[in-house]
Design an enzyme around this catalytic site. Sequence first.
Site, PDB file in Angstrom:
ATOM      1  N   GLY A 113      -4.313   4.615   7.639  1.00 42.52           N
ATOM      2  CA  GLY A 113      -3.234   3.221   7.419  1.00 42.52           C
ATOM      3  C   GLY A 113      -2.614   3.030   9.049  1.00 42.52           C
ATOM      4  O   GLY A 113      -3.143   3.681   9.818  1.00 42.52           O
TER       5      GLY A 113
ATOM      6  N   ASP B  38      -4.249   3.299  -2.407  1.00 39.96           N
ATOM      7  CA  ASP B  38      -5.566   4.797  -2.316  1.00 39.96           C
ATOM      8  C   ASP B  38      -5.675   5.832  -2.131  1.00 39.96           C
ATOM      9  O   ASP B  38      -5.262   6.715  -2.077  1.00 39.96           O
ATOM     10  CB  ASP B  38      -5.690   4.302  -0.162  1.00 39.96           C
TER      11      ASP B  38
ATOM     12  N   HIS C 289      -7.466   1.560  -5.250  1.00 36.52           N
ATOM     13  CA  HIS C 289      -8.732   1.144  -4.372  1.00 36.52           C
ATOM     14  C   HIS C 289      -9.585   2.934  -4.235  1.00 36.52           C
ATOM     15  O   HIS C 289      -8.990   3.074  -3.152  1.00 36.52           O
ATOM     16  CB  HIS C 289      -8.347   0.784  -3.030  1.00 36.52           C
TER      17      HIS C 289
ATOM     18  N   MET D 278     -12.273  -5.105   3.623  1.00 40.00           N
ATOM     19  CA  MET D 278     -11.617  -5.058   4.795  1.00 40.00           C
ATOM     20  C   MET D 278     -11.424  -5.606   5.949  1.00 40.00           C
ATOM     21  O   MET D 278     -12.313  -5.692   6.598  1.00 40.00           O
ATOM     22  CB  MET D 278     -12.372  -3.220   4.246  1.00 40.00           C
TER      23      MET D 278
ATOM     24  N   HIS E 163      -0.576  -1.132  -4.302  1.00 41.68           N
ATOM     25  CA  HIS E 163      -1.865  -0.514  -4.136  1.00 41.68           C
ATOM     26  C   HIS E 163      -1.950   0.616  -3.468  1.00 41.68           C
ATOM     27  O   HIS E 163      -1.449   1.453  -3.090  1.00 41.68           O
ATOM     28  CB  HIS E 163      -2.258  -1.543  -3.067  1.00 41.68           C
TER      29      HIS E 163
ATOM     30  N   MET F  11     -11.779   5.179  -2.126  1.00 39.71           N
ATOM     31  CA  MET F  11     -13.091   5.200  -1.048  1.00 39.71           C
ATOM     32  C   MET F  11     -13.683   6.888  -0.923  1.00 39.71           C
ATOM     33  O   MET F  11     -13.259   7.823  -0.753  1.00 39.71           O
ATOM     34  CB  MET F  11     -11.780   4.960  -0.062  1.00 39.71           C
TER      35      MET F  11
ATOM     36  N   SER G 241       0.708  -1.135  -0.103  1.00 36.62           N
ATOM     37  CA  SER G 241      -0.192   0.256  -0.340  1.00 36.62           C
ATOM     38  C   SER G 241       1.173   0.976  -0.363  1.00 36.62           C
ATOM     39  O   SER G 241       1.637   1.587   1.256  1.00 36.62           O
ATOM     40  CB  SER G 241      -1.112   0.253   1.583  1.00 36.62           C
TER      41      SER G 241
ATOM     42  N   GLY H 119       0.539  -2.109   3.950  1.00 35.55           N
ATOM     43  CA  GLY H 119       1.940  -0.998   4.427  1.00 35.55           C
ATOM     44  C   GLY H 119       1.980  -0.792   4.774  1.00 35.55           C
ATOM     45  O   GLY H 119       3.840  -0.851   4.599  1.00 35.55           O
ATOM     46  N   SER H 120       2.517  -0.249   6.629  1.00 42.11           N
ATOM     47  CA  SER H 120       3.494  -0.654   6.980  1.00 42.11           C
ATOM     48  C   SER H 120       4.631  -1.709   7.467  1.00 42.11           C
ATOM     49  O   SER H 120       5.534  -1.291   7.849  1.00 42.11           O
ATOM     50  CB  SER H 120       2.351  -0.210   8.709  1.00 42.11           C
TER      51      SER H 120
ATOM     52  N   ASP I  65      -6.864  -6.149   3.349  1.00 45.39           N
ATOM     53  CA  ASP I  65      -6.140  -4.809   3.481  1.00 45.39           C
ATOM     54  C   ASP I  65      -6.583  -4.250   4.760  1.00 45.39           C
ATOM     55  O   ASP I  65      -7.982  -4.443   5.198  1.00 45.39           O
ATOM     56  CB  ASP I  65      -7.118  -4.036   2.484  1.00 45.39           C
TER      57      ASP I  65
ATOM     58  N   MET J 203      -9.192   8.720  -1.795  1.00 46.04           N
ATOM     59  CA  MET J 203      -9.544   9.239  -0.737  1.00 46.04           C
ATOM     60  C   MET J 203     -10.750  10.366  -1.250  1.00 46.04           C
ATOM     61  O   MET J 203      -9.496  11.324  -1.662  1.00 46.04           O
ATOM     62  CB  MET J 203      -9.195   8.622   0.682  1.00 46.04           C
TER      63      MET J 203
END
Length: 293
Positions: A202, A85, A117, A195, A83, A119, A58, A251-252, A229, A87
């Site tokens: 995140g 995101d 993705h 999800m 990936h 959102m 991510s 991600g992290s 995710d 938003m």
Amino acid sequence: SSETWFGRCELVSRSRLALPVVTLHRKTSQRSKMAVPLNGQWQCQCPPHKRCCKIQPSMLACDLADLASEAKSVLAAGADELHLDVMDGHFVPNMSFAHPVVASLRKHVPDAYLDCHMMVSRPSQWVEAVAGSTKGAGARYTFHLEAMEEDELDVAAVVKLIRDHGMQVGVAIKPGTAVEALSAVVALVDMVLVMTVEPGFGGQKFMPNCMPKVLALRSEYPDLDIQVDGGLGPSTIDAAAAAGANLIVAGSSVFKPGVDRSEPIELMRRSVLKLGQGLSEEEIDRKAKKKRR
């Protein structure tokens, strides 16, 4: 609290999806509330499937000031897709990059598959813009089922619009949305995203209570791509892999400072191959060697 809930997932027929009924048992543990082995079996263990495993870092978790280099870094470390995101600050209480940033990134990674993705409150509004910004090696446009309440088009029309613009189609559900809501949608899309955190931010903790949804989907649709995710990493991947997820967004855990990015990527891949596809360690090693050639 030191109490952790354990349980087995049994499948019963309900509507079009086989929905798991979880029998819970209380047991004292110092571990957090996550899926753990019970009597040698995972809480939610899917039948072996053959869906390709793909690890998708991510990019929201990377150093956004150096987005292109970060993307190239994880691709070199073995990532299969990127990936992204997107938003709008309305569907979720946060904002991130939009299609102009995606277009800029595409110039630097022309061969990368971009997993978008979305959102956003009105999924149909951004299809054309995202399609234009992702032209190249391929892209997926994943919209939230919950967002369709505000869209002027229905689900089938949004799916057609996405396909007409040359992208694959994904549909996502939040942790609080029942898997039954997908019963009329699954046949229309290429992928379902379950999800495992609340969308919008995140670094949240993985929610193991979402795994029965993954198991239900995998059991009913063995050839479906199922993505998870939120909070995925070395300590949580086994629960998702055992339940049947084959597309892993992380991600992290991948962009953690000081970590060799190839290590969590390889570890998560091996978990899906072992617990999801039912391969032995020897078979996994052979696949890894073949991929490196």
